[in-house]
Design an enzyme around this catalytic site. Structure first.
Site, PDB file in Angstrom:
ATOM      1  N   TYR A 226      44.088  26.470  78.095  1.00 58.72           N
ATOM      2  CA  TYR A 226      44.009  27.286  79.307  1.00 58.72           C
ATOM      3  C   TYR A 226      44.267  26.524  80.607  1.00 58.72           C
ATOM      4  O   TYR A 226      44.268  27.131  81.672  1.00 58.72           O
ATOM      5  CB  TYR A 226      42.654  27.995  79.387  1.00 58.72           C
ATOM      6  CG  TYR A 226      41.459  27.062  79.332  1.00 58.72           C
ATOM      7  CD1 TYR A 226      41.107  26.296  80.437  1.00 58.72           C
ATOM      8  CD2 TYR A 226      40.694  26.952  78.176  1.00 58.72           C
ATOM      9  CE1 TYR A 226      40.031  25.435  80.389  1.00 58.72           C
ATOM     10  CE2 TYR A 226      39.605  26.101  78.120  1.00 58.72           C
ATOM     11  CZ  TYR A 226      39.281  25.339  79.223  1.00 58.72           C
ATOM     12  OH  TYR A 226      38.212  24.485  79.172  1.00 58.72           O
ATOM     13  N   CYS A 445       9.344  62.440  46.585  1.00 54.50           N
ATOM     14  CA  CYS A 445       9.075  61.569  47.743  1.00 54.50           C
ATOM     15  C   CYS A 445       9.362  62.384  49.007  1.00 54.50           C
ATOM     16  O   CYS A 445      10.506  62.742  49.281  1.00 54.50           O
ATOM     17  CB  CYS A 445       9.971  60.335  47.702  1.00 54.50           C
ATOM     18  SG  CYS A 445       9.719  59.249  49.114  1.00 54.50           S
TER      19      CYS A 445
HETATM   20 ZN   LIG Z   1       8.840  57.512  48.007  1.00 57.73          ZN
END
Ligand SMILES: [Zn+2]
Length: 688
Positions: A226, A445
């Site tokens: 650069y 669940c």
């Molecule tokens: Zn579970």
């Protein structure tokens, strides 16, 4: 005594900064994020400004870098390697611009070379008669470390210059580690049980300062140059009058082109901009595509382009008055880990989520971060009560990248990963070779059930307005819905009487539920929440198999023949439809009136984009790049990475760069992401 506290304050600040400098420059192993260092240094600068009598020669504000390691020999730079002043917002840049404008006394907007500020390590390379003599780190700006043996391992560094190069050349650049090399390096480190690097810059610094170049060679570093340090040309007989300076271009941008012509790589994002507004636009443009760039950057450097003007502006202390670094907001910050929750997702995946002391990072306030999985917790050795470095880059979920061990409290406690599902207490299972633990409870669940219903009603799925996460949780808790099909049995009586549910909102919700029944097959497939079946896979299933009967009966081989479906996804799809419950849900949905337009098999030759080649460039805002690619492919197009005269159409996202330029040069059709989406939805078979 009012003077004493400020002296003590300065002393403590200097000690802290020195310590951080040592960790950063000498050990290559910083324990704090850069933003912390910046904060301390800025504080010291502002105190010293008010009390200049307290500035000493060895204050951290009075030097550029750190001490060289004793294991390397030293190299004195021909001309000192400078540092840059920083600004952190556009107002401060505005003030810098004003100063430059007045000093140059110009009546035109000032032209700047704008360069991405690479997040790597500065080096200086010396070439004599076109041959690489040595390479050195910045060190303290005057003396650096000899890293020639490692620099030579970087493929893009020329050992011999080409073209009309100067007899003596001292050229400055930034050595960095591209993002993909960095990811590979850390992946291998994890595999081999070695320490990982916090970010690509540390990895680059660590690699460059290896005593064994074989290790460096494996690390795949890169470099962009650069600036010129020195350039002296051989005196020629016929133009003896021309000095070295005269043979160099009179603008920084053109000098970069000269550097490039000698075989040294420069960054291809560098651009000229005229005036302060245009500079700030460049800052915004590069910021927008920062995540897509193959290397890390932490800001923009603006340099006055005219060398004459640069000379006029000169230097203050060790930094030029003609250049400034404009930093992006910090992507890493330090905060306190207050606790860890374990969330159960729609597919049963257990995700540890860090609860943090809220901290401003990457432009937003962050109070949670993902810890991914059990392996990650162990890898980080993170404990509740630890100070942690969190990183938020772009729209990526914030994550913990490291622990600040210096600040570990004796009471910090280990994180215990649960043995059973925290919601339903079912045992957890883990697939071989996978890091994710899952609850085996399935629909018993409640967490999985609730999450699967939240997914089902979401905008990209059945899109039921007014059925938010909280309401789904309430409906599940009260057993008003037990599966996604139950949504279509909800009555007004069920809804009225729920908290904050008056007659009007109940009516609105029932209307939204009714409206959602008119949908597309792809959306229903997506809404079912089959593991790893996203919108695009759902669309491909719909377009290739046309109805649920075919999808349910498809075997692994048939599924794997479909674009974008691999063996793992195919397995998930088969497993999902083998489950009697899931098949009943589909029947139930249909019996409640969920319907979609019939999809007719299409002849391949009728694909609307057959024999076309498309190119995607720039940042897309609505579709992920891979998804956009899959959609175009499903319509018959080839998707290529480069523009040529054979390209049919280029889709240009935000901040599209060189590919867009090339398309315009070649006269190839260019459309926006918006136009592409319109076109896609105009083809009957694809509804997304
Ligand atoms: Zn579970």
């Amino acid at each position: 005594m009012p003077s004493e506290p400020i002296e003590i304050k300065i002393k403590i600040l200097r000690q802290e900064i020195e310590e951080l400098n040592y960790q950063y420059y000498v050990l290559d192993n910083p324990s704090y994020p850069d933003s912390h260092y910046d904060k301390l240094l800025q504080e010291l600068i502002s105190i010293e400004k008010k009390h200049p009598e307290l500035i000493t020669d060895n204050s951290p504000t009075q030097r550029v870098g750190g001490q060289p390691l004793s294991g390397f020999s030293q190299i004195t730079h021909l001309t000192p390697m400078l540092s840059l002043d920083n600004v952190f917002d556009s107002d401060s840049f505005g003030k810098f611009y004003e100063r430059v404008f007045h000093k140059i006394a110009s009546d035109q907007p000032i032209t700047f070379t704008c360069e991405p500020k690479l997040d790597g390590l500065a080096i200086s390379c010396l070439y004599k008669n076109g041959n690489l003599v040595h390479a050195a780190t910045r060190g303290d700006g005057k003396i650096g470390e000899d890293v020639t043996h490692n620099i030579k391992t970087i493929q893009s560094i020329p050992l011999k210059l080409r073209g009309d190069f100067p007899e003596l050349l001292d050229v400055r650049g930034e050595v960095f580690m591209p993002k993909d090399s960095f990811e590979k390096l850390n992946k291998n480190a994890i595999k081999d049980g070695n320490k990982t690097f916090a970010n690509p810059r540390n990895a680059a610094a660590g690699s460059l300062r290896q005593l064994d170049p074989k290790i460096t060679a494996k690390r795949k570093l890169a470099v962009y140059f650069y600036a010129l340090g020195n350039a002296e040309f051989k005196k020629l007989q016929n133009d003896a009058e021309q000095t070295s300076d005269e043979r160099l271009a009179d603008s920084h941008h053109n000098r970069l082109k000269q550097i490039q012509s000698w075989g040294l790589p420069i960054c291809d994002e560098i651009e000229l901009r005229h005036g302060d507004k245009a500079c700030l636009e460049y800052f915004k443009e590069i910021g927008a595509k920062r995540e897509q760039l193959p290397y890390e950057i932490d800001g923009i450097v603006y340099k006055v382009d005219s060398i004459l003007s640069q000379d006029k502006l000169g230097f203050v202390a060790k930094a030029p008055r003609w250049a400034i670094a404009h930093k992006f907001p910090a992507q890493e910050e330090m905060t306190l880990l207050k606790g860890v929750d374990f969330q159960v997702g729609r597919t049963g995946a257990i995700t540890p989520v860090a609860r943090l002391e809220p901290v401003f990072v990457g432009g937003v306030m962050v109070s949670n971060a993902t810890l991914h999985n059990k392996d990650e917790i162990e890898r980080l050795d993170v404990r509740v009560g630890d100070h942690v470095v969190i990183r938020r880059a772009g729209d990526v979920i914030p994550q913990i990248v490291s622990v600040v061990l210096d600040k570990r409290d004796v009471n910090a406690s280990s994180i215990i990963f649960p043995k059973v599902c925290p919601i339903c207490q079912s045992p957890l299972e883990k697939e071989i070779d996978q890091a994710i633990y899952r609850c085996t409870g399935g629909l018993i669940c409640s967490a999985q059930k609730t999450q699967s219903i939240i997914h089902f009603v979401s905008r990209k799925a059945m899109n039921i307005d007014g059925l938010g996460d909280k309401l789904v949780e309430v409906l599940c808790d009260k057993q008003l819905i037990n599966s996604v099909a139950d949504i279509y049995q909800l009555s007004k009586d069920d809804l009225i009487g729920l908290e904050r549910m008056a007659e009007k909102s109940a009516n609105n919700l029932l209307q939204a539920i009714e409206k959602s029944k008119q949908t597309s097959l792809a959306k229903v497939i997506y809404a079912l929440g089959i593991r790893e079946v996203g919108e695009v896979t759902a669309m491909n299933l719909a377009n290739n198999l046309f109805d649920f009967k075919n999808i349910i009966n498809a075997n692994l081989e048939e599924l794997e023949n479909i674009e974008d479906i691999g063996p793992i996804v195919a397995k998930h799809i088969v497993a999902f439809f083998e489950n009697e419950n899931n098949r009943q849900v589909i029947e139930s949905l249909i019996s409640h009136g969920v319907s979609w337009p019939e999809i007719k098999p299409k002849d391949k030759s009728e694909l609307p984009l057959l024999n076309q080649t498309w190119v995607l460039t720039g940042a897309l805002s609505q579709l992920k790049r891979n998804d956009a690619k899959a959609v175009l492919q499903s319509l018959g197009a080839k998707v290529s990475g480069s523009v040529s005269k054979n390209t049919t159409c280029v889709v240009a996202g935000e901040s599209a760069g060189s590919k867009l330029k090339k398309a315009i040069e070649l006269g190839i059709e260019v459309i926006s992401e918006e136009e592409m989406l319109k076109l896609i939805s105009s083809f009957q078979i694809v509804k997304i």
